[in-house]
Design an enzyme around this catalytic site. Structure first.
Site, short mmCIF file in Angstrom:
data_model
loop_
_atom_site.label_atom_id
_atom_site.label_comp_id
_atom_site.label_asym_id
_atom_site.label_seq_id
_atom_site.Cartn_x
_atom_site.Cartn_y
_atom_site.Cartn_z
N CYS A 55 0.83 -1.20 0.00
CA CYS A 55 0.00 0.00 0.00
C CYS A 55 0.87 1.26 0.00
CB CYS A 55 -0.95 0.01 1.21
SG CYS A 55 -2.47 -0.94 0.95
N HIS A 115 -5.96 -1.34 -2.34
CA HIS A 115 -5.63 -2.67 -1.81
C HIS A 115 -6.65 -3.71 -2.29
CE1 HIS A 115 -3.70 -5.37 1.10
NE2 HIS A 115 -4.90 -5.74 1.52
#
Ligand SMILES: O=P(O)(O)O[C@H]1O[C@H](CO)[C@@H](O)[C@H](O)[C@H]1O
Ligand SMILES: O=P(O)(O)O[C@H]1O[C@H](CO)[C@@H](O)[C@H](O)[C@H]1O
Lengths: 348, 348
Positions: A55, A115
């Protein structure tokens, strides 16, 4: 003797890309399954996960922080299988103990900061950015002296050995032509030299006429279950125009490639209403500085699922010792994929 | 330039049986693993299970009852991948759409009536009975006109696609020489014709001198991690004497083969103190009625586990598109297996 039926009689088919025969046992899909069940993927991932090393902004295992990236993000793999450093070749002359040092560079490519957003759920314009990054990586890595092959691929889903659900692919570039690429190249070359046309041009021309294995197409790409597929829902994306590598795609072809990727993966997700696992990868001209008119850009999808989100095909004993084997005909799989909706099941 | 080190530098090795290069990334074993974990096998199976279709006397899915067998039991597979019936070959001439009907017979071989007794826990004398059954099957199936190859194999463990924990193997016999067998045969032949000796005789002679990849040996067999292994703990059992197939084994060699099977699989179970999964299979002369002096009897073991009973090696993206890849050197794996006890952990 009985008349032959693709969907009834065991048979072998020939894969002209690898030059190998495979076994088809179409009647075997009826077999009951009491073996291993895969756990299905967690469906509700957050858009951002503080513990994810892919991320944006997060720390990776080597202490480096990812950029606060907003679309595609590429970085060197922290646990590469290949290294840039050169090592002296060992002195060994026996043909039974051949060993060669190998150099390379491995990279990771996050498809977006999200994500939870896999290719089937991305906008076509966002997928184009992934393709743009693939082009840049192919050019950047391929331009180095010691890099002769750039393998772009994705492992999607835990069942395909993917260790982080954050949508990402990988690029392993190296000095040598890997085994399967070398085999494919040799077969493409033989065909091109004998016929003056690319093997895949002739192949898709025929497939577009026969239609039975075509899953979808657009102006510039065709997606089909190859005649010689081994995985139950294996597909091949082939460019209609004969060109060798991703940098040779026109802007229109790039949009069409993104469209094909999106539509195929939406169908995949819809098949068992799950985030469909697969390994995919691009086969294209090596970056060895030579002219390769035999190469024709294509992308393989090897998905393991067979009957449901939790029952996969195992390529084990017979397949490892003898040859690859499938339990359903390519034609049947293609018909199933063709009939699936192009609207993602989550959006219904 | 750095001096080359097997356990430090990425390199490629050549598999002379398949004629293929593979990638070794020995430094990569250090990579952390956050991916899929396999559920480990249930350890306490009963000696007899009323619901098992392989246990003695029980009913199979087609309504037939198994014999009240007391040692090895062989029967025709109820869901065969191959059928005996002949079908007319379809008329298709394109080199890109090659298809041939294939005939064959598939059988299942239960190693013993005991639902809970795998090879590592069987007596050597009981393993000899399994070998005896393999000999009989090879002879029986191989003697038929339309059977030119007999593939004996075992899928052990749910992770290897085994659908019933009752210890059993399979035999798929067929008209054609399967892809990997044909490749192996071509390479064995080339070597034999060039050198007048079997490739594997020369190979094991050298391995027995070097010792670093040898796991164990007895008077008639050697077990080693091949120089070109792809699976983390892959092994090869090779007969010291050059003969082509299992029916040519002397009584002493048969005992020694059983001993090698037992000792190897005990080490495997001891490695992670689990019922160690693998696919194994025998490569030997085809039953095509021809003389095959190039063949040298051997048995492959392809076990998937990498780090623990629950973490396996995934042969996925790069491996599928490019070439097989391993994360630890063969020498290191051999040393680990060599050092393991030959007393089964359950007996301690
Ligand atoms: O025959 P079984 O045990 O049902 O099935 C297992 O072994 C076969 C032969 O290797 C494979 O084709 C199957 O994918 C696997 O699940
Ligand atoms: O690189 P990753 O995602 O850690 O690892 C995954 O992909 C690699 C390349 O296909 C494989 O070698 C690994 O076995 C697999 O788990």
């Amino acid at each position: 003797m009985e008349a032959f039926d693709n969907n009834e009689h065991p048979h072998r088919r020939f894969n002209p890309l690898l030059g190998e025969w495979i076994l088809v046992s179409p009647h075997r899909a009826k077999r009951p399954w009491q073996g291993q069940k895969e756990s299905t993927q967690a469906l509700n991932l957050p858009a951002y996960d503080t513990t994810c090393y892919l991320c944006a902004g997060n720390e990776r295992s080597n202490g480096v922080h990812n950029d606060a990236y907003t679309d595609v993000y590429v970085f060197d793999n922290d646990f590469p299988s290949l290294l840039e450093g050169e090592a002296e070749a060992p002195a060994e002359t026996s043909p039974l103990f051949q060993l060669k040092p190998e150099r390379g560079i491995n990279r990771v490519i996050c498809f977006s900061p999200r994500h939870d957003l896999t290719i089937p759920e991305m906008e076509v314009s966002a997928i184009q950015k992934v393709i743009q990054a693939w082009k840049e990586q192919y050019t950047d890595l391929g331009s180095r002296d010691f890099i002769n092959h750039v393998q772009i691929f994705e492992n999607k889903g835990a069942v395909m050995g993917c260790s982080n659900p954050h949508p990402h692919g990988q690029i392993w570039s190296q000095s040598s032509l890997p085994t399967n690429v070398e085999k494919t190249q040799a077969n493409l070359k033989k065909y091109f030299e004998a016929n003056g046309r690319s093997l895949l041009s002739d192949y898709i021309a025929e497939e577009l006429q026969r239609k039975e294995r075509v899953v979808l197409e657009n102006e510039h790409f065709v997606v089909l279950v190859p005649f010689w597929a081994i995985w139950p829902y294996e597909t091949l994306i082939v460019s209609k125009r004969h060109f060798g590598n991703i940098t040779q795609m026109t802007p229109e072809e790039t949009v069409a490639f993104a469209d094909a990727l999106k539509r195929l993966t939406v169908k995949y997700d819809n098949l068992f209403e799950t985030s469909f696992p697969y390994s995919s990868g691009i086969h294209q001209t090596p970056t060895d500085g030579q002219d390769h008119p035999e190469w024709h850009f294509h992308m393989h999808f090897y998905p393991p699922l067979l009957r449901s989100a939790s029952v996969k095909k195992f390529m084990v004993g017979y397949e490892m010792m003898a040859e690859a084997q499938r339990d359903v005909s390519s034609e049947k799989s293609a018909a199933i994929l063709r009939d699936l909706s192009e609207t993602h099941y989550k959006q219904k």
